[in-house]
Design a protein around this motif. Structure first.
Motif, short mmCIF file in Angstrom:
data_model
loop_
_atom_site.label_atom_id
_atom_site.label_comp_id
_atom_site.label_asym_id
_atom_site.label_seq_id
_atom_site.Cartn_x
_atom_site.Cartn_y
_atom_site.Cartn_z
N GLU A 1 7.28 -3.06 11.69
CA GLU A 1 7.19 -4.02 10.59
C GLU A 1 5.75 -4.52 10.43
OE1 GLU A 1 10.17 -7.11 10.36
OE2 GLU A 1 11.55 -5.92 11.57
N GLY A 2 5.31 -4.58 9.17
CA GLY A 2 3.98 -5.09 8.86
C GLY A 2 2.90 -4.03 8.76
N ASN A 3 3.16 -2.81 9.25
CA ASN A 3 2.14 -1.76 9.20
C ASN A 3 1.74 -1.40 7.77
OD1 ASN A 3 1.59 -1.36 11.89
ND2 ASN A 3 2.67 0.57 12.06
N PHE A 4 2.71 -1.34 6.89
CA PHE A 4 2.43 -0.98 5.50
C PHE A 4 1.46 -1.98 4.87
CE2 PHE A 4 4.57 -0.13 1.10
CZ PHE A 4 3.48 0.62 0.71
N LEU A 5 1.72 -3.25 5.09
CA LEU A 5 0.85 -4.30 4.53
C LEU A 5 -0.55 -4.24 5.15
CD1 LEU A 5 0.44 -6.77 2.72
CD2 LEU A 5 1.36 -8.19 4.57
N LYS A 6 -0.61 -3.99 6.46
CA LYS A 6 -1.92 -3.91 7.12
C LYS A 6 -2.77 -2.80 6.55
CE LYS A 6 -0.39 -5.86 11.55
NZ LYS A 6 -0.08 -5.55 12.97
N ILE A 7 -2.15 -1.65 6.28
CA ILE A 7 -2.90 -0.54 5.67
C ILE A 7 -3.37 -0.91 4.28
CG2 ILE A 7 -2.68 1.81 4.76
CD1 ILE A 7 -0.85 2.44 7.10
N ALA A 8 -2.50 -1.56 3.51
CA ALA A 8 -2.86 -1.98 2.15
C ALA A 8 -4.03 -2.96 2.17
CB ALA A 8 -1.66 -2.61 1.47
N GLN A 9 -4.14 -3.73 3.26
CA GLN A 9 -5.23 -4.68 3.41
C GLN A 9 -6.50 -4.03 3.96
OE1 GLN A 9 -3.13 -7.44 5.93
NE2 GLN A 9 -2.67 -8.82 4.23
N GLY A 10 -6.42 -2.74 4.34
CA GLY A 10 -7.60 -2.03 4.80
C GLY A 10 -7.73 -1.85 6.29
N GLU A 11 -6.71 -2.28 7.06
CA GLU A 11 -6.79 -2.11 8.51
C GLU A 11 -6.63 -0.63 8.89
OE1 GLU A 11 -4.72 -4.67 11.21
OE2 GLU A 11 -4.60 -6.30 9.73
N ALA A 12 -7.27 -0.23 9.99
CA ALA A 12 -7.22 1.15 10.43
C ALA A 12 -5.95 1.40 11.22
CB ALA A 12 -8.47 1.49 11.27
N ILE A 13 -4.86 1.65 10.53
CA ILE A 13 -3.57 1.94 11.15
C ILE A 13 -3.26 3.42 10.95
CG2 ILE A 13 -1.09 1.41 11.11
CD1 ILE A 13 -2.66 -0.99 11.94
N GLY A 14 -2.75 4.09 11.97
CA GLY A 14 -2.37 5.50 11.85
C GLY A 14 -3.56 6.43 11.83
N THR A 15 -3.38 7.57 11.16
CA THR A 15 -4.43 8.59 11.08
C THR A 15 -4.81 8.82 9.63
OG1 THR A 15 -3.59 9.73 13.05
CG2 THR A 15 -5.04 10.99 11.61
N LEU A 16 -6.10 8.75 9.37
CA LEU A 16 -6.63 9.00 8.01
C LEU A 16 -7.03 10.45 7.89
CD1 LEU A 16 -7.77 8.11 5.21
CD2 LEU A 16 -9.91 7.52 6.43
N VAL A 17 -6.52 11.12 6.86
CA VAL A 17 -6.92 12.50 6.56
C VAL A 17 -7.72 12.47 5.26
CG1 VAL A 17 -6.15 14.86 6.20
CG2 VAL A 17 -4.73 13.29 7.55
N LYS A 18 -8.94 12.97 5.31
CA LYS A 18 -9.77 12.96 4.10
C LYS A 18 -10.76 14.12 4.10
CE LYS A 18 -13.43 9.88 5.74
NZ LYS A 18 -14.23 8.67 5.45
#
Length: 234
Positions: A217-234
């Protein structure tokens, strides 16, 4: 908020919760509350849901079923999941629109790109069902395609693990997580988090993907706020 418009991809298996198959309403309601927290922050959200908790076309093909027929059955399964998510979102007070790539007028709207974008601009969450509407394409590919069509800023793939690992962390305890990885590395190393077509679509259109644990819970919001959660593929 870091993003204006997000495409969230949920696997069908994620809706099972602790069950072996089907839909866990408590799990779906948790997702609805997490999505609402991001929606309340003013972010436009579209969602693509898989159907593997009900029916998986690839598995059926291995048991002798025609692949195209099996894939169409899988698309119908995604619509069932989309309806469950729609119900949960409306239970927590969020207005939604469900669009399907296969026409089902009594249940949902047909997928029309401009209408989907208009719904998002009016502050409704749009849920896309039935994949791309074509066999031989996964819902991961549908998520990438819809994200590009609606001009989303990012694809967020919510899973049961907290990112992309060097190996399956549920099978290999020595697997390590990537904080960031390139599209070329993901494809070259055969890291099967999303299928190659989905990754290639995002790569060609410079659309980043974030793979994260949606069950926390809360991970989705943290990512939307710019926190480095999970793995970024770019």
């Amino acid at each position: 908020m870091k993003y204006k418009r997000i495409l969230l991809k949920l696997s069908g298996e994620s809706l099972m919760g602790d069950r072996q198959y089907g839909i866990d309403n408590k799990q779906v309601l948790q997702y609805a509350n997490d999505i609402k927290s991001v929606y309340d922050a003013g972010i436009e959200i579209a969602v693509v849901v898989g159907g593997g908790n009900i029916f998986r076309g690839l598995s059926a093909e291995k048991s002798g079923m025609d692949r195209a027929q099996a894939d169409y059955m899988g698309m119908l399964a995604t619509v069932i999941n989309c309806m469950a998510l729609q119900n949960a979102l409306e239970t927590v007070g969020v207005e939604t629109r469900l669009q399907s790539a296969i026409k089902m007028e009594q249940i949902c709207e047909p997928y029309i790109r401009r209408r989907a974008m208009h719904h998002l601009e009016l502050g409704k969450i749009v849920i896309f069902g039935a994949g791309t509407g074509n066999p031989y394409f996964t819902t991961d590919t549908a998520a990438s395609l819809r994200a590009i069509e609606i001009k989303a800023d990012v694809v967020l793939k919510g899973t049961r693990v907290d990112g992309i690992y060097t190996a399956d962390p549920e099978k290999d305890p020595t697997a390590t997580r990537y904080d960031e990885i390139s599209f070329a590395e993901v494809i070259g190393k055969g890291l099967n988090v999303m299928d190659t077509t989905a990754f290639t679509l995002c790569q060609e259109n410079k659309l980043p993907i974030i793979v994260f644990d949606m069950n926390k819970e809360g991970n989705f919001l943290k990512i939307a706020q710019g926190e480095a959660i999970g793995t970024l593929v770019k």
